[in-house]
Structure formats: structure tokens, C-alpha cells
Enzyme design. Structure first.
Site, PDB file in Angstrom:
ATOM      1  N   ILE A   1      -9.721  -9.252   3.239  1.00 48.49           N
ATOM      2  CA  ILE A   1     -11.082  -8.811   2.892  1.00 48.49           C
ATOM      3  C   ILE A   1     -11.120  -8.405   1.418  1.00 48.49           C
ATOM      4  O   ILE A   1     -10.350  -7.549   1.000  1.00 48.49           O
ATOM      5  CB  ILE A   1     -11.507  -7.583   3.745  1.00 48.49           C
ATOM      6  CG1 ILE A   1     -11.370  -7.884   5.232  1.00 48.49           C
ATOM      7  CG2 ILE A   1     -12.909  -7.133   3.393  1.00 48.49           C
ATOM      8  CD1 ILE A   1     -11.549  -6.660   6.121  1.00 48.49           C
TER       9      ILE A   1
ATOM     10  N   LYS B   1       0.828  -1.239   0.000  1.00 42.78           N
ATOM     11  CA  LYS B   1       0.000   0.000   0.000  1.00 42.78           C
ATOM     12  C   LYS B   1       0.840   1.257   0.000  1.00 42.78           C
ATOM     13  O   LYS B   1       0.439   2.286  -0.535  1.00 42.78           O
ATOM     14  CB  LYS B   1      -0.964   0.004   1.189  1.00 42.78           C
ATOM     15  CG  LYS B   1      -0.294   0.024   2.554  1.00 42.78           C
ATOM     16  CD  LYS B   1      -0.400  -1.287   3.248  1.00 42.78           C
ATOM     17  CE  LYS B   1       0.592  -1.416   4.375  1.00 42.78           C
ATOM     18  NZ  LYS B   1       0.569  -2.707   5.031  1.00 42.78           N
TER      19      LYS B   1
ATOM     20  N   LYS C   1      -3.959   3.382   2.901  1.00 42.01           N
ATOM     21  CA  LYS C   1      -5.061   2.506   2.476  1.00 42.01           C
ATOM     22  C   LYS C   1      -6.278   3.312   2.034  1.00 42.01           C
ATOM     23  O   LYS C   1      -6.915   2.980   1.025  1.00 42.01           O
ATOM     24  CB  LYS C   1      -5.420   1.537   3.607  1.00 42.01           C
ATOM     25  CG  LYS C   1      -4.303   0.515   3.859  1.00 42.01           C
ATOM     26  CD  LYS C   1      -4.520  -0.246   5.163  1.00 42.01           C
ATOM     27  CE  LYS C   1      -3.474  -1.330   5.365  1.00 42.01           C
ATOM     28  NZ  LYS C   1      -3.476  -1.892   6.721  1.00 42.01           N
TER      29      LYS C   1
ATOM     30  N   ASP D   1      -0.287   4.197   7.908  1.00 42.18           N
ATOM     31  CA  ASP D   1      -0.681   2.973   7.182  1.00 42.18           C
ATOM     32  C   ASP D   1      -2.150   3.092   6.746  1.00 42.18           C
ATOM     33  O   ASP D   1      -2.497   2.800   5.596  1.00 42.18           O
ATOM     34  CB  ASP D   1      -0.476   1.772   8.117  1.00 42.18           C
ATOM     35  CG  ASP D   1      -1.035   0.475   7.565  1.00 42.18           C
ATOM     36  OD1 ASP D   1      -0.346  -0.156   6.750  1.00 42.18           O
ATOM     37  OD2 ASP D   1      -2.167   0.109   7.939  1.00 42.18           O
TER      38      ASP D   1
ATOM     39  N   GLY E   1      -6.174  -6.653   4.131  1.00 41.29           N
ATOM     40  CA  GLY E   1      -5.653  -8.027   4.188  1.00 41.29           C
ATOM     41  C   GLY E   1      -6.495  -8.984   3.370  1.00 41.29           C
ATOM     42  O   GLY E   1      -6.566  -8.890   2.151  1.00 41.29           O
TER      43      GLY E   1
ATOM     44  N   GLU F   1       4.357  -3.783  15.626  1.00 36.46           N
ATOM     45  CA  GLU F   1       5.754  -3.875  15.195  1.00 36.46           C
ATOM     46  C   GLU F   1       6.666  -3.264  16.266  1.00 36.46           C
ATOM     47  O   GLU F   1       6.219  -2.427  17.066  1.00 36.46           O
ATOM     48  CB  GLU F   1       5.947  -3.044  13.917  1.00 36.46           C
ATOM     49  CG  GLU F   1       4.973  -3.352  12.821  1.00 36.46           C
ATOM     50  CD  GLU F   1       5.566  -4.236  11.754  1.00 36.46           C
ATOM     51  OE1 GLU F   1       6.764  -4.561  11.837  1.00 36.46           O
ATOM     52  OE2 GLU F   1       4.816  -4.602  10.840  1.00 36.46           O
TER      53      GLU F   1
HETATM   54  N1  HSE Z   1       0.152  -2.998   9.995  1.00 34.48           N
HETATM   55  C1  HSE Z   1      -1.042  -3.350   9.317  1.00 34.48           C
HETATM   56  C2  HSE Z   1      -2.203  -3.400  10.317  1.00 34.48           C
HETATM   57  C3  HSE Z   1      -0.885  -4.690   8.628  1.00 34.48           C
HETATM   58  O1  HSE Z   1      -1.972  -3.339  11.523  1.00 34.48           O
HETATM   59  O2  HSE Z   1      -3.335  -3.474   9.905  1.00 34.48           O
HETATM   60  C4  HSE Z   1      -1.646  -4.827   7.365  1.00 34.48           C
HETATM   61  O3  HSE Z   1      -1.451  -3.795   6.460  1.00 34.48           O
END
Ligand code: HSE
Length: 438
Positions: free
Chosen positions: A133, A102, A202, A198, A131, A187
């Protein structure tokens, strides 16, 4: 003749994809046509969870994307610069691309899709959002007859896990984050997740597909969850809300045949009414709510990450390409790109600055316990045209009284002006929280 694929990356998603493709019994028969030709990795010494025939694994990723035998490149290395370079090289060599990346697509989608359209190849990205979906293909195909007005969702599992635990346990952000890192739900460097970057990648991708225009990733507003406190979660609960990190893309301009729409595209922690469909999405799960005309609302829900879930999305893209390539093999014509699989947006959508948007707000004030404070707040909000839905004073933090307000829809700029004036009041100690409400 089988369809030859080269996979870049054998981490969690890469290994999950190889496993799914090798274990094809009971799945779509076309998966049997897939031949894993080469798999590119960083190091040959790392122990692997999947067994591949000798000679397939290599550290020479360039050799994979330029290999004349290979039809499809599956990019699963993550990161930005190297992935972008390899994707562009694969396209230049006439390969179709499947990616879960992404960060690259949201920043370099215009460059990548322009190159792909010129080369007559597809770039598929089902795994980049949500993911496992299926939401990318539905937006490109099944839902594309609708005029989409809103796409909003919980598209980051890490932050949803943290907020859910803060809500159910009454724990602080820092404590839950540390635990989530130990358990592997966050992480070691959680910045991209907790700052909302993130989710911003998306929603930029979803908005582009839903509204049929390019999105400048730099214009996507994002605010993360670090400043969400357990006090706010508890107030939200008392007022009938839960706090979720929402990614929202909304049409702001009327539908017009002559221009790309003006949109609001943003990510922020949000007060969500407990009755809202997204309020009950908990833990690492993701959900995306799409609202269009004439369909109304439809919600996609499921696992937003993980080896098996993401492998399902990656493999569905591979399957789509295999079906396309097989039908080409069986016909004499070298057909053009299928517009329902390709991405051919040319124009950029206008993104409205958040300061110009209308929204509801929750604000928490710490004040000295004097008479007339609530009155002064009300008068100042009135001066800036900010209408209040509720004002509550229930608690104390030490010597300081805690006052919480929820507004009706107000222009963000006006609300911020009112807050700037309120901060100058002698009775106001601080404004520790300011969150948006849907
Ligand atoms: N780091 C992302 C999350 C993983 O926590 O959704 C999938 O992109």
C-alpha cells in the site's frame, strides 16, 4: 549510464523485487535503467526461485555496501542489529538506501536519518508499512499540506487474519493461530505480530511522518490480541462492533507553530463500530485511515504483505531514486536533498501516557447471581465519574452471571480505579475482559 543497485537478502521480498525488476516490460521506462549488480545472501546453497547471472550472488554483504560502483543499497534481510549496521555502513559509503525494515527504522530512525542527511543520501521505506500500500510517499508528499489529526489503521495482516477467522467461525485464538501457522499466515514464532509489536513499529513510523517529529518507539503503548476471546467477539457482534487490532496516532495538543505536538500513539485490540471504514477490512488485508484538515478522511487499502505487493513498494522507492540520480547525471549541479524525499525531523513528539487519555471501554464481568450487582457496579462507576453507555446481562458462564458494560469517554486512569474497587466486591468473581472502543 545505468543505476547500479545491491540487494541484501533474497528471501520472499528480495526474490519478489528481483523478479519485478528483471521483468520490466509494461512498467515505468526508467526501470530499464536499473542494473542489479550484487545480491547478498546468507548461504549460496539454498535453492532460489529467481535466476541471476553467475557471480552476482555473494555471502559478503560488507563488500556490497562498500562497493564503489553501487549507487543504491536495498536492505531486505530483516532483523535489527545486522541490518542497522549495514544500513549505516552503506550511508557512510555514500549509498542511497531502500529498506522494508520497520523494526530498524522505528528504533534507529533518528540515527539513520541524521547519518543520511549528513551524507546527502536518501533512506526510503515505502515497504516498511502496509506492504504494497503506498502510504509513506503520500504522507511525505501528497498529504503533507494538510494538518493531520489522526492516522489509524490495521497494519498487521497476521492478527487481522486471526481476528477475522475468530469472528466468522466463532473459533478460539489458540485454534486459529495454530491453523494460521500451518497455512503460513503466521510465523512459527508469532510474538511480534500477536503482541502488537510489529504494528507498534509501523504506527511509530506513520506518526513521525504525519506529525513531523521523531517518535520514541519505547513510548508507544502496545497490547496484543492473545487475550481476545470468542466470547468478547460474540458480545461485540451483538452490540454492533467488530474487534480489530488498531494502531492509532492522534494529536492531543492544539496545533502550535512553536512546538512539536503531543500525541497519543498506541496499538490495542479495539471495539470498532460495524459502520466504521476499518470494520470491513478483513483477512490479511491492511488499511490506513488518515484524517486531516482540510482534506477530511482518506483511506489506503490493500495487501499488507507478500512477495509481489512488498516488491511493488520496494521497487517504487528504487524508481524514485533512479529518477533522482538520472536527473543529477543530466545536470551540472550536485543538487541538495529533495525535502519531499528526505526526512529531516529534529525534535521528538511528546507522547501522552495512556492512563491520561480519554477513551471508551468495554468490560466483561463474571458475577455471582445476586440481586443488586448491576446497581453496585453503576454506583461505583458513578463515584469515579465513569458514565455508562450500556449495561447488558445476557448470559451465564456456569453458575456465574455475565455482565457487559460499554462506557462513554472516560479517563483511563479513573476507569481503572473504579475497576480496582469493583474487584473487591464480594459479588464479583472476575473481570475477564477489558477492551477499548472507538
Ligand atoms: N508480519 C507482518 C504482518 C508482515 O502480518 O502484517 C508485514 O510487515
Amino acid at each position: 549510464m545505468g543505476i547500479k543497485i545491491g540487494i541484501l537478502g533474497l528471501g520472499t521480498v528480495g526474490a519478489g523485487t528481483v523478479q519485478l525488476l528483471l521483468d520490466n516490460v509494461g512498467r515505468h521506462p526508467l526501470l530499464k535503467e536499473v542494473e542489479i549488480c550484487r545480491v547478498g545472501v546468507k548461504s549460496l546453497d539454498k535453492p532460489r526461485t529467481v535466476e541471476l547471472p553467475v557471480g552476482i550472488i555473494t555471502t559478503d554483504l560488507e563488500a556490497i555496501v562498500t562497493d564503489p560502483q553501487i549507487d543504491i543499497i536495498v536492505e531486505l534481510i530483516g532483523g535489527i542489529d545486522r541490518a542497522r549496521e549495514l544500513i549505516l555502513k552503506a550511508i557512510a559509503n555514500g549509498k542511497h538506501v531502500v529498506t522494508a525494515n520497520k523494526a530498524v527504522i522505528s528504533r534507529f530512525g533518528a540515527e539513520i536519518f541524521t547519518a543520511a542527511n549528513q551524507a546527502g543520501v536518501y533512506v526510503m521505506l515505502e515497504a516498511a508499512v502496509g506492504g504494497g500500500i503506498p502510504v509513506i510517499q503520500p504522507l511525505k508528499q501528497s498529504l503533507s499540506v494538510n494538518r493531520i489529526n489522526t492516522v489509524m489503521g490495521i497494519v498487521n495482516g497476521t492478527t487481522n487474519y486471526i481476528l477475522t477467522r475468530m469472528q466468522t467461525e466463532g473459533s478460539s485464538f489458540d485454534d486459529v493461530l495454530a491453523d494460521a501457522q500451518q497455512l503460513g499466515y503466521a510465523e512459527a514464532d508469532p510474538t511480534a505480530d500477536v503482541e502488537g509489536w510489529d504494528a507498534a513499529d509501523k504506527i511509530a513510523i506513520l506518526a513521525s511522518l504525519a506529525f513531523g517529529g521523531r517518535i520514541n518507539r519505547d513510548e508507544v503503548f502496545s497490547e496484543g490480541i492473545r487475550q481476545v476471546s470468542k466470547t468478547d467477539i460474540s458480545y461485540a457482534d451483538k452490540l454492533g462492533f467488530v474487534i480489530k487490532l488498531l494502531a492509532i496516532a492522534k494529536r492531543c495538543s492544539p496545533v502550535s507553530p512553536s512546538s512539536t505536538p503531543t500525541l497519543s500513539v498506541r496499538v490495542h485490540p479495539t471495539f470498532v463500530p460495524k459502520t466504521h471504514p476499518l470494520a470491513s477490512i478483513n483477512g490479511v488485508y491492511n488499511a490506513i485511515l488518515v484524517e486531516g484538515e482540510p482534506l477530511g478522511q482518506v483511506m489506503f487499502f490493500g495487501p499488507g504483505a507478500g512477495a509481489g505487493a512488498t516488491a511493488s513498494a520496494v521497487s517504487s522507492d528504487i524508481l524514485n531514486l533512479v529518477a533522482h540520480l538520472k536527473s543529477r547525471q543530466n545536470s551540472d549541479t550536485n543538487s541538495h536533498l529533495d525535502p519531499l524525499l528526505a526526512c529531516s525531523h529534529q525534535d521528538y513528539c511528546q507522547i501522552a501516557p495512556v492512563s491520561e487519555l480519554e477513551a471508551r471501554f468495554y468490560a466483561r464481568f463474571l458475577t455471582r447471581d445476586q440481586s443488586g450487582v448491576i446497581g453496585k457496579l453503576g454506583t461505583c462507576f458513578g463515584k469515579y465519574g465513569v458514565s455508562l453507555e450500556s449495561v447488558v446481562q445476557t448470559g451465564f458462564q456456569g453458575e456465574l452471571a455475565e455482565i457487559v458494560v460499554v462506557t462513554h469517554d472516560v479517563q483511563e486512569g479513573k476507569f481503572k480505579q473504579a475497576l480496582d474497587e469493583i474487584r473487591t466486591f464480594e459479588a464479583i468473581h472476575s473481570i475477564p475482559s477489558l477492551l477499548r472502543v472507538i
